[in-house]
Design a protein around this motif. Structure first.
Motif, PDB file in Angstrom:
ATOM      1  N   VAL A 182       0.907  -1.446  -0.122  1.00 28.37           N
ATOM      2  CA  VAL A 182      -0.097  -0.302  -0.271  1.00 28.37           C
ATOM      3  C   VAL A 182       0.820   1.678  -0.065  1.00 28.37           C
ATOM      4  CG1 VAL A 182      -1.931   0.889   1.262  1.00 28.37           C
ATOM      5  CG2 VAL A 182      -1.660  -1.413   1.222  1.00 28.37           C
ATOM      6  N   PRO A 183       1.798   1.176   0.840  1.00 30.95           N
ATOM      7  CA  PRO A 183       2.076   3.104   1.391  1.00 30.95           C
ATOM      8  C   PRO A 183       3.607   2.751  -0.232  1.00 30.95           C
ATOM      9  CG  PRO A 183       3.073   0.795   2.321  1.00 30.95           C
ATOM     10  CD  PRO A 183       2.117   0.874   1.989  1.00 30.95           C
ATOM     11  N   ILE A 184       3.805   1.783  -1.114  1.00 32.16           N
ATOM     12  CA  ILE A 184       4.580   1.792  -1.870  1.00 32.16           C
ATOM     13  C   ILE A 184       3.611   2.353  -3.197  1.00 32.16           C
ATOM     14  CG2 ILE A 184       5.783   0.486  -3.615  1.00 32.16           C
ATOM     15  CD1 ILE A 184       6.974  -1.153  -1.702  1.00 32.16           C
ATOM     16  N   LEU A 185       2.351   2.068  -3.475  1.00 29.99           N
ATOM     17  CA  LEU A 185       1.228   2.194  -4.698  1.00 29.99           C
ATOM     18  C   LEU A 185       1.314   3.652  -4.165  1.00 29.99           C
ATOM     19  CD1 LEU A 185      -0.384  -0.819  -4.448  1.00 29.99           C
ATOM     20  CD2 LEU A 185       1.127  -0.201  -6.081  1.00 29.99           C
ATOM     21  N   SER A 189       6.567  -4.278 -12.375  1.00 27.70           N
ATOM     22  CA  SER A 189       5.327  -2.870 -12.366  1.00 27.70           C
ATOM     23  C   SER A 189       5.607  -1.531 -12.216  1.00 27.70           C
ATOM     24  CB  SER A 189       3.784  -3.178 -12.642  1.00 27.70           C
ATOM     25  OG  SER A 189       3.773  -3.882 -11.839  1.00 27.70           O
ATOM     26  N   VAL A 190       5.633  -1.898 -10.337  1.00 22.63           N
ATOM     27  CA  VAL A 190       6.113  -1.222  -9.395  1.00 22.63           C
ATOM     28  C   VAL A 190       7.599  -0.588  -9.044  1.00 22.63           C
ATOM     29  CG1 VAL A 190       5.726  -1.676  -6.546  1.00 22.63           C
ATOM     30  CG2 VAL A 190       3.906  -2.234  -7.252  1.00 22.63           C
ATOM     31  N   PHE A 191       8.455  -1.324  -9.330  1.00 29.04           N
ATOM     32  CA  PHE A 191       9.965  -1.270  -9.111  1.00 29.04           C
ATOM     33  C   PHE A 191      10.259  -0.506 -10.279  1.00 29.04           C
ATOM     34  CE2 PHE A 191      10.909  -5.614  -7.285  1.00 29.04           C
ATOM     35  CZ  PHE A 191      10.741  -5.133  -5.819  1.00 29.04           C
ATOM     36  N   ALA A 192       9.708  -0.671 -11.031  1.00 25.67           N
ATOM     37  CA  ALA A 192       9.969   0.063 -12.353  1.00 25.67           C
ATOM     38  C   ALA A 192       9.631   1.504 -11.997  1.00 25.67           C
ATOM     39  CB  ALA A 192       9.502  -0.052 -14.149  1.00 25.67           C
ATOM     40  N   SER A 193       8.120   1.401 -11.464  1.00 20.98           N
ATOM     41  CA  SER A 193       7.475   2.793 -11.814  1.00 20.98           C
ATOM     42  C   SER A 193       7.922   3.679 -10.277  1.00 20.98           C
ATOM     43  CB  SER A 193       5.838   2.347 -11.355  1.00 20.98           C
ATOM     44  OG  SER A 193       5.152   1.365 -11.955  1.00 20.98           O
ATOM     45  N   VAL A 239       6.138  16.665  -0.502  1.00 20.28           N
ATOM     46  CA  VAL A 239       5.037  16.548   0.437  1.00 20.28           C
ATOM     47  C   VAL A 239       5.038  17.319   1.914  1.00 20.28           C
ATOM     48  CG1 VAL A 239       3.650  15.665  -1.059  1.00 20.28           C
ATOM     49  CG2 VAL A 239       4.435  14.719   0.961  1.00 20.28           C
ATOM     50  N   GLY A 240       6.724  16.688   1.796  1.00 22.37           N
ATOM     51  CA  GLY A 240       7.401  17.713   3.440  1.00 22.37           C
ATOM     52  C   GLY A 240       7.237  16.196   4.225  1.00 22.37           C
ATOM     53  N   THR A 241       7.343  16.622   5.208  1.00 26.09           N
ATOM     54  CA  THR A 241       7.837  15.680   6.752  1.00 26.09           C
ATOM     55  C   THR A 241       6.690  14.989   6.934  1.00 26.09           C
ATOM     56  OG1 THR A 241       8.806  17.582   7.664  1.00 26.09           O
ATOM     57  CG2 THR A 241       8.288  15.589   8.891  1.00 26.09           C
ATOM     58  N   TRP A 242       6.199  14.486   6.402  1.00 28.13           N
ATOM     59  CA  TRP A 242       4.642  13.482   6.132  1.00 28.13           C
ATOM     60  C   TRP A 242       5.290  12.618   5.041  1.00 28.13           C
ATOM     61  CZ3 TRP A 242       1.702  11.383   2.947  1.00 28.13           C
ATOM     62  CH2 TRP A 242       0.615  11.820   2.268  1.00 28.13           C
ATOM     63  N   GLY A 243       5.272  12.713   4.563  1.00 28.28           N
ATOM     64  CA  GLY A 243       6.335  11.824   3.444  1.00 28.28           C
ATOM     65  C   GLY A 243       7.041  10.965   3.718  1.00 28.28           C
ATOM     66  N   LYS A 244       8.247  11.709   4.523  1.00 26.13           N
ATOM     67  CA  LYS A 244       8.893  10.533   5.473  1.00 26.13           C
ATOM     68  C   LYS A 244       8.358   9.700   6.022  1.00 26.13           C
ATOM     69  CE  LYS A 244      13.584  11.721   7.001  1.00 26.13           C
ATOM     70  NZ  LYS A 244      14.406  12.445   7.677  1.00 26.13           N
ATOM     71  N   VAL A 245       7.657  10.760   7.047  1.00 25.11           N
ATOM     72  CA  VAL A 245       7.342   9.429   7.842  1.00 25.11           C
ATOM     73  C   VAL A 245       6.688   8.324   7.293  1.00 25.11           C
ATOM     74  CG1 VAL A 245       5.343   9.424   9.799  1.00 25.11           C
ATOM     75  CG2 VAL A 245       7.048  11.199   9.348  1.00 25.11           C
ATOM     76  N   PHE A 246       5.701   8.852   6.633  1.00 24.83           N
ATOM     77  CA  PHE A 246       4.724   8.095   6.110  1.00 24.83           C
ATOM     78  C   PHE A 246       5.757   6.375   5.026  1.00 24.83           C
ATOM     79  CE2 PHE A 246       2.727   6.213   1.969  1.00 24.83           C
ATOM     80  CZ  PHE A 246       1.216   5.649   2.642  1.00 24.83           C
ATOM     81  N   VAL A 265       7.569  -2.121   8.305  1.00 23.48           N
ATOM     82  CA  VAL A 265       6.838  -3.005   7.830  1.00 23.48           C
ATOM     83  C   VAL A 265       6.966  -3.556   6.474  1.00 23.48           C
ATOM     84  CG1 VAL A 265       4.069  -3.806   7.132  1.00 23.48           C
ATOM     85  CG2 VAL A 265       4.551  -1.757   7.857  1.00 23.48           C
ATOM     86  N   SER A 266       7.282  -3.257   5.467  1.00 24.51           N
ATOM     87  CA  SER A 266       8.044  -4.338   4.307  1.00 24.51           C
ATOM     88  C   SER A 266       9.478  -4.855   4.539  1.00 24.51           C
ATOM     89  CB  SER A 266       8.209  -3.063   3.628  1.00 24.51           C
ATOM     90  OG  SER A 266       8.506  -4.123   2.030  1.00 24.51           O
ATOM     91  N   VAL A 267       9.987  -4.320   5.278  1.00 25.21           N
ATOM     92  CA  VAL A 267      11.542  -4.929   5.990  1.00 25.21           C
ATOM     93  C   VAL A 267      11.338  -6.465   6.761  1.00 25.21           C
ATOM     94  CG1 VAL A 267      13.558  -5.207   6.386  1.00 25.21           C
ATOM     95  CG2 VAL A 267      12.652  -3.150   4.583  1.00 25.21           C
TER      96      VAL A 267
END
Length: 489
Positions: free
Chosen positions: A179-182, A257-261, A291-298, A305-307
């Protein structure tokens, strides 16, 4: 597939009776592929690519990597159907095609690459948290190593509870981390700047020729695609054999498709020189710029979670390779023991111990994350090359009874492309990582000797002695190169 079907002795669980392998569905196998491929690598892609190439080189690199890895995915799909008696894919195919010793090296190399890859996950987690806790640095401080060690052994006790439970957790985590990657890709498209993208198209002055740019990205693409063979490695647990191949291709196409994007849209947000200087995980820095700091936190939360999910999947697959190799008598017997919960505990212990050793080594590396990432890729190339070579071999060899080739023309083409691609990757890896790989491979022969002695067999055939000599010579040269400073960690 059960041990009875493979012709090996049934595994003995800790409780005394034979174990029954947990059976996994197509969806769960696909999630195993996606879960093992989507890990630390995708979050590091913007910086890794920007350090080497611009948009044009990135498009070419993804075209080569995507085609090559798709050929490998088709190879694993074909072999899963044509050779249903071979479990733990990568290792089993190398052994069937090129003998026991190279099969052993394939099993050990694949297992070692998984252990080293697991270390990259903890380094990146600590680096991510290090943005707000300076004592963790870039994941390479003493405190980071200690905390990562606690994580290593914590997951060991989780996995020890059972394969089925761990696979179910992996399926949930895989959905959560996609989800966060998309979201990153969608937000990046919204803030996309055509002028910045155009400036990044040809690459910066430091990038070199287009060939050098593409070559420089090859190990990074190998790392992010590791796991494409995940369903094949775990094939003994599949409900239906044909699901192994389907899961491999479905998982690959989804992740490619996700990685290339992720890579391409990043070039539309920041100049590549700035992306190349970002702290890892660079995806967080790219989104923060938009988008600012919230993007980094997100992104940072999504990364953790992914790792953790990828670490779970890779730990399972690494132990599975050692277990099956031991059941086929290519590793010492103690690695073939399983618990009542169908978990190969001795193999899990050995996996965790090697990860622990590599984790300590990264403390002395100039760039812990990139060193572990590139070494993971290099260690995997030999097993991949042998698997592709086996598919090529069975495509050209004629059946002694019918006089016909076993493989069709399409299979021959796919196997040929996969073999050429993996050979090119070895060239792209460079001498440094080939030599370091030998340093890891050569001592592993001790396990091979232990297995042969347990069976009362001759230790090496003449051909195997040649392979042994080459591996020892490569290891000695690697140690000398490190000692005199020709190469460095």
């Amino acid at each position: 597939m059960s041990s009875a079907e493979t012709g090996s002795a049934p595994a003995e669980p800790a409780g005394g009776g034979p174990s029954t392998a947990a059976k996994l569905s197509l969806l769960t196998l696909t999630m195993m592929v996606v879960g093992s491929m989507v890990g630390a690598g995708v979050f590091s892609l913007p910086r890794r690519f920007a350090q080497e190439t611009g948009v044009a080189g990135a498009l070419i690199a993804w075209g080569i990597a995507g085609t090559g890895m798709l050929m490998l995915a088709f190879v694993f799909q074909t072999l899963a159907v044509r050779k249903p008696d071979l479990d733990a894919g990568v290792y089993a195919y190398a052994k069937a095609g090129f003998g026991e010793y190279l099969g052993f090296f394939s099993a050990f190399g694949y297992w070692a690459s998984a252990c080293v890859g697991n270390v990259t996950y903890w380094v990146l987690i600590m680096s991510t948290i290090g943005a707000i806790a300076p004592a963790l640095g870039d994941g390479d401080t003493v405190l980071a190593v200690v905390l990562s060690s606690f994580g290593l052994w914590g997951f060991f006790f989780l996995i020890r509870r059972g394969v089925k439970e761990a696979a179910a957790i992996n399926r949930i985590v895989t959905i959560a981390k996609i989800v966060p990657i998309l979201v990153f890709v969608l937000i990046a498209l919204f803030y996309f700047k055509a002028s910045v993208f155009a400036d990044n198209f040809a690459g910066a002055d430091y990038a070199g020729s287009l060939f050098q740019q593409v070559k420089g990205t090859m190990l990074a693409t190998v790392f992010v695609f590791l796991g494409v063979e995940g369903a094949s490695v775990y094939s003994r647990h599949a409900k239906r054999r044909e699901d192994v191949g389907r899961a491999t291709v479905l998982g690959f196409l989804s992740v490619f498709s996700v990685f290339a994007s992720v890579t391409i849209v990043s070039y539309g947000l920041l100049p590549m020189g700035e992306i190349a200087e970002l702290r890892q995980p660079s995806m967080a820095g790219v989104l923060e710029a938009a988008v600012g700091t919230w993007g980094k936190v997100f992104v940072s939360v999504g990364l953790i979670v992914s790792v953790l999910g990828a670490y779970l999947a890779w730990s399972l697959m690494a132990a599975e390779v050692l277990f099956v190799a031991a059941k086929d008598q290519d590793m010492p017997r103690f690695l073939g023991r399983v618990s009542a919960a169908d978990v190969p505990v001795p193999a899990m212990v050995m996996t965790t111990v090697l990860s622990q050793v590599v984790l300590v080594v990264t403390y002395f590396s100039d760039d812990a994350f990139n060193f572990a990432l590139d070494l993971t890729s290099a260690l995997t190339l030999i097993p991949f090359l042998l698997a592709a070579g086996y598919a090529l071999k069975i495509s050209v060899v004629r059946d002694p009874l019918t006089g016909r080739r076993e493989g069709r023309g399409t299979e021959l083409l796919v196997a040929s492309l996969a073999t050429v691609y993996t050979a090119f990757l070895l060239y792209a890896a460079g001498l440094k990582f080939v030599l370091v790989s030998f340093i890891i491979y050569a001592p592993a022969t001790v396990l091979f000797v232990m297995a042969r002695r347990e069976q009362g067999r001759k230790l090496f055939s003449p051909a195997e002695l040649v392979i042994l000599a080459v591996s020892i010579a490569g290891a000695v040269l690697g140690v000398i190169a490190l000692a005199v400073g020709w190469i460095s960690l």
